[in-house]
Design a protein around this motif. Structure first.
Motif, mmCIF file in Angstrom:
data_model
loop_
_atom_site.group_PDB
_atom_site.id
_atom_site.type_symbol
_atom_site.label_atom_id
_atom_site.label_comp_id
_atom_site.label_asym_id
_atom_site.label_seq_id
_atom_site.Cartn_x
_atom_site.Cartn_y
_atom_site.Cartn_z
ATOM 1 N N HIS A 1 0.813 -1.219 0.000
ATOM 2 C CA HIS A 1 0.000 0.000 0.000
ATOM 3 C C HIS A 1 0.848 1.272 0.000
ATOM 4 O O HIS A 1 0.340 2.346 -0.314
ATOM 5 C CB HIS A 1 -0.948 0.009 1.207
ATOM 6 C CG HIS A 1 -0.269 -0.259 2.512
ATOM 7 N ND1 HIS A 1 -0.223 -1.510 3.079
ATOM 8 C CD2 HIS A 1 0.400 0.550 3.360
ATOM 9 C CE1 HIS A 1 0.436 -1.454 4.226
ATOM 10 N NE2 HIS A 1 0.829 -0.220 4.417
ATOM 11 N N GLN B 1 -4.131 7.133 -12.216
ATOM 12 C CA GLN B 1 -3.387 5.874 -12.292
ATOM 13 C C GLN B 1 -4.162 4.826 -13.092
ATOM 14 O O GLN B 1 -3.584 4.099 -13.909
ATOM 15 C CB GLN B 1 -3.101 5.362 -10.873
ATOM 16 C CG GLN B 1 -2.077 6.208 -10.118
ATOM 17 C CD GLN B 1 -2.010 5.860 -8.642
ATOM 18 O OE1 GLN B 1 -2.958 5.317 -8.077
ATOM 19 N NE2 GLN B 1 -0.898 6.198 -7.997
ATOM 20 N N ASN C 1 -2.449 -2.041 -7.546
ATOM 21 C CA ASN C 1 -2.788 -1.271 -6.349
ATOM 22 C C ASN C 1 -2.641 0.216 -6.661
ATOM 23 O O ASN C 1 -1.537 0.692 -6.942
ATOM 24 C CB ASN C 1 -1.880 -1.670 -5.185
ATOM 25 C CG ASN C 1 -2.409 -1.171 -3.852
ATOM 26 O OD1 ASN C 1 -2.743 -0.003 -3.705
ATOM 27 N ND2 ASN C 1 -2.482 -2.062 -2.880
ATOM 28 N N VAL C 2 -3.756 0.925 -6.626
ATOM 29 C CA VAL C 2 -3.748 2.360 -6.907
ATOM 30 C C VAL C 2 -3.992 3.121 -5.608
ATOM 31 O O VAL C 2 -4.616 2.613 -4.677
ATOM 32 C CB VAL C 2 -4.809 2.732 -7.965
ATOM 33 C CG1 VAL C 2 -4.492 2.068 -9.296
ATOM 34 C CG2 VAL C 2 -6.216 2.343 -7.511
ATOM 35 N N THR D 1 -7.349 -0.882 -3.967
ATOM 36 C CA THR D 1 -6.764 0.207 -3.181
ATOM 37 C C THR D 1 -6.943 -0.106 -1.708
ATOM 38 O O THR D 1 -7.924 -0.744 -1.310
ATOM 39 C CB THR D 1 -7.403 1.565 -3.519
ATOM 40 O OG1 THR D 1 -6.601 2.613 -2.957
ATOM 41 C CG2 THR D 1 -8.829 1.684 -2.976
ATOM 42 N N PRO E 1 2.261 2.256 -4.562
ATOM 43 C CA PRO E 1 1.225 2.066 -5.583
ATOM 44 C C PRO E 1 1.818 1.718 -6.942
ATOM 45 O O PRO E 1 2.856 2.249 -7.343
ATOM 46 C CB PRO E 1 0.503 3.419 -5.605
ATOM 47 C CG PRO E 1 1.359 4.367 -4.862
ATOM 48 C CD PRO E 1 2.190 3.582 -3.927
#
Length: 677
Positions: free
Chosen positions: A194, A275, A240-241, A290, A197
């Protein structure tokens, strides 16, 4: 007719160039070698793996059909299905369990095994994306298997596959990029920390002279994101954004222009959408996620985040297994981290089997909360349909294998009987006659952990005996004893320094007898076990109990030493510091004792809980106390406490022998004056 599986059974692939399937065959062949004898029969049986999409099978699904005594076919919807098919045969018929390597499962070789005639089709797993975050992996990073660091990571990913996992964050920071290729070759999806990103390079590392501000440098940030996309676009990725600061902290720690929750949430929402746009330029049908972790959950709960509907929201536990937001420093809002029952979006979880928070977490020992509590929390997640994505912080795997196996059953089956699962887990590694006793000791472990907070789940892992201990020692040595330590308010609340010491002493003093009793029970049972089971037991549970017992005992003695120091009772403070040093040193020795066979060096790089550092700090404290009370001559204590009464006042020579070392003086004074129990 049953299929005869033998050591020389041939495995054929319809995709012979597939790296994931090649790796699966390598694992399977090792399983055959570990469990079956060389065959003298002329029979040549074969397994054919057809992992081409189709056959009416979903992704990751497989079907096993015995066509004759000499031929078995595995049909699968994709490569992962083919891998799972081979590993299913290995577990069910060869008896190779997911954590066979981590606890030295003993195999009794047979001539062959028979797989009955018929057809078996796997059912879908309960959770869509199931993975491990190999985080704070300091033990794994310095340990080797047969001289190879790569083999350590290969074994981690193999175990994850045996657990039915399909996704990994393959390490922290630089390790995640270093190990990404191997994880892909093993057939796994990749996802990201996390704090990183898209798996991009950290801005501050690439541009150390630039302010890490998206407002000032959007082009530089987006260039890093685009580079990460290009590097991974041909892999299976759950992207993962999001946006956090440089390191595992809020971005406004680096850019202080964002003073309100509204401003912070607006920027994060804008960045997430940008993103996603960049990823879609290169990847067809991407999967996004996310993290609602720490400060991000607070923003989401307050309505300040606008998350696209196709982004999986990942809800994080406290680090201790409770689905509430984690404590950060002294800030502990405990926001509910379960998705609302009517949440229309996609939801998953980030859950900790291992945790590191420099406070009271569990890194080299099991989580302090009971498996019943964990199962209840995870069942609630499933009831709330938080089943799209489970990423489990597995730490260094071995200390947390029991909890990881419990989670495996839940993400696979969606339900669990905790007591039966534990018996099943233990029966793999021990004779049946020991299983109930060991299971009872596991129960006692979770019952013995210190309850330090107001909530039932606020229980202490092994770091509780070390990080606060070093804080207290440092305060005494740095002359900070006239003011309270704000850094410890998370535990003690706002009380004075002396009262903080007493608070920690009271918590540990109430628990130390329980840990001592459990340690004695473990030693007694271990003595009854034949080798190699006794070694396995100590490395699985015994060492963790010893880490807790010696840490708890050491912290009590340390607190007594610090209180005596504050009262300027230097001799007593010196002896008690020696008692603390002795207890903590026993914890280091326990880890050394657990390193049998190929586990030599496993605990060498314990640099997060860092029991060795606590030993060093206690030794430093003891030297400091001696300086205050026995210096500058360093023979007055010996004369005043160890000489015969008739010799104490006769000073023709200051001393007639070399000064006693700290260890020598400690042992003599302890024998004379006593110390902690």
């Amino acid at each position: 007719m049953a299929f005869k599986l033998m050591k020389n059974t041939v495995i054929e692939l319809n995709q012979p160039d597939s790296k994931p399937l090649q790796n699966a065959v390598r694992m399977f062949r090792r399983d055959l070698a570990n469990t079956l004898l060389d065959s003298e029969e002329d029979l040549q049986s074969s397994i054919y793996v057809d992992a081409a999409a189709g056959h009416g099978l979903a992704c990751e699904q497989f079907e096993i059909k015995v066509e004759s005594g000499e031929r078995l076919v595995i049909r699968a919807g994709d490569e992962l299905g083919g891998i799972y098919g081979l590993l299913y045969i290995s577990e069910k018929y060869l008896g190779v369990k997911p954590f066979w390597f981590w606890h030295d499962q003993l195999f009794h070789k047979q001539d062959y095994v028979e797989i009955p005639e018929g057809c078996y089709r796997s059912k879908p797993q309960r959770v869509r994306f199931r993975g491990w975050f190999v985080n704070d992996e300091v033990l794994l990073s310095e340990w080797q298997i047969d001289g190879s660091s790569d083999e350590v990571w290969r074994m981690v990913f193999e175990t994850l596959l045996r657990c039915g996992g399909n996704m990994a964050i393959p390490g922290t920071d630089l390790n995640s990029k270093k190990n990404r290729h191997l994880a892909v070759e093993m057939g796994l999806w990749i996802t990201h920390h996390h704090a990183e990103p898209l798996g991009a390079e950290m801005f501050a590392r690439v541009y150390p002279d630039q302010a890490p501000s998206y407002l000032e440098h959007p082009d530089l940030f987006e260039e890093l994101w685009e580079q990460a996309i290009l590097a991974q676009k041909d892999h299976k990725v759950v992207w993962n954004v999001g946006f956090r600061g440089q390191g595992d902290r809020p971005f406004w720690s680096d850019d202080r222009r964002f003073n309100t929750p509204e401003e912070r949430g607006k920027l994060i929402s804008r960045i997430m959408r940008r993103q996603c746009e960049l990823i879609r330029e290169y990847v067809a049908n991407p999967v996004f996620c996310t993290n609602l972790y720490g400060e991000i959950l607070e923003l989401y709960r307050a309505g300040h985040l606008d998350i696209p509907d196709d982004v999986i929201k990942i809800w994080g536990d406290s680090g201790y297994g409770k689905m509430v937001s984690r404590r950060q420093g002294n800030h502990n809002p405990r926001h509910n981290a379960l998705a609302d029952p009517d949440d229309p979006g996609l939801n998953g979880i980030y859950y900790h089997a291992s945790f590191y928070d420099l406070q009271a977490s569990s890194h080299i020992a099991m989580i302090p909360n009971s498996p019943e509590l964990l199962a209840d929390e995870l069942n609630q997640c499933l009831e709330r349909l938080m089943d799209q994505y489970w990423i489990i912080n597995c730490g260094n795997v071995k200390p947390h294998s029991y909890i990881l196996d419990l989670i495996r059953e839940l993400w696979t089956e969606g339900t669990i009987d905790v007591a039966q699962h534990r018996r099943d887990f233990l029966e793999v590694f021990y004779p049946q006659s020991f299983v109930e006793d060991i299971s009872r000791l596991f129960d006692a472990y979770f019952a013995s952990t210190i309850h330090y907070g107001v909530h039932p789940d606020e229980k202490a892992g092994e770091q509780f005996y070390h990080h606060p201990a070093r804080e207290l020692i440092a305060a005494c040595l740095c002359g900070e004893t006239e003011q309270t330590l704000m850094r410890l308010y998370w535990a003690t609340g706002k009380i004075g320094f002396r009262e903080q010491i007493k608070w920690f002493k009271a918590k540990c003093a109430a628990a130390v007898a329980g840990w001592q009793d459990l340690a004695e029970q473990c030693r007694k049972l271990q003595d009854q076990m034949p080798a190699p089971f006794s070694h396995v037991f100590f490395a699985m549970l015994g060492v963790q109990v010893e880490i807790h017992y010696t840490g708890c005992k050491g912290f009590v003695a340390l607190c007594d030493s610090l209180l005596a120091l504050l009262d300027r009772d230097y001799v007593q403070a010196f002896v008690l510091a020696g008692d603390a040093l002795t207890a903590y040193t026993q914890g280091v020795k326990a880890m050394d004792q657990a390193e049998h066979g190929h586990w030599q060096g496993y605990y060498y790089n314990d640099c997060l809980t860092n029991v060795k550092l606590t030993v060093y700090c206690c030794d430093t404290l003891r030297r400091y106390i001696r300086m205050l009370g026995d210096g500058p001559s360093f023979h007055s204590w010996e004369r005043n406490y160890l000489y015969d009464a008739g010799d104490q006042k006769i000073v023709l020579l200051t001393n007639t022998n070399n000064h006693l070392s700290d260890d020598e003086l400690y042992l003599k004074l302890k024998n004379k004056l006593g110390g902690s129990e």
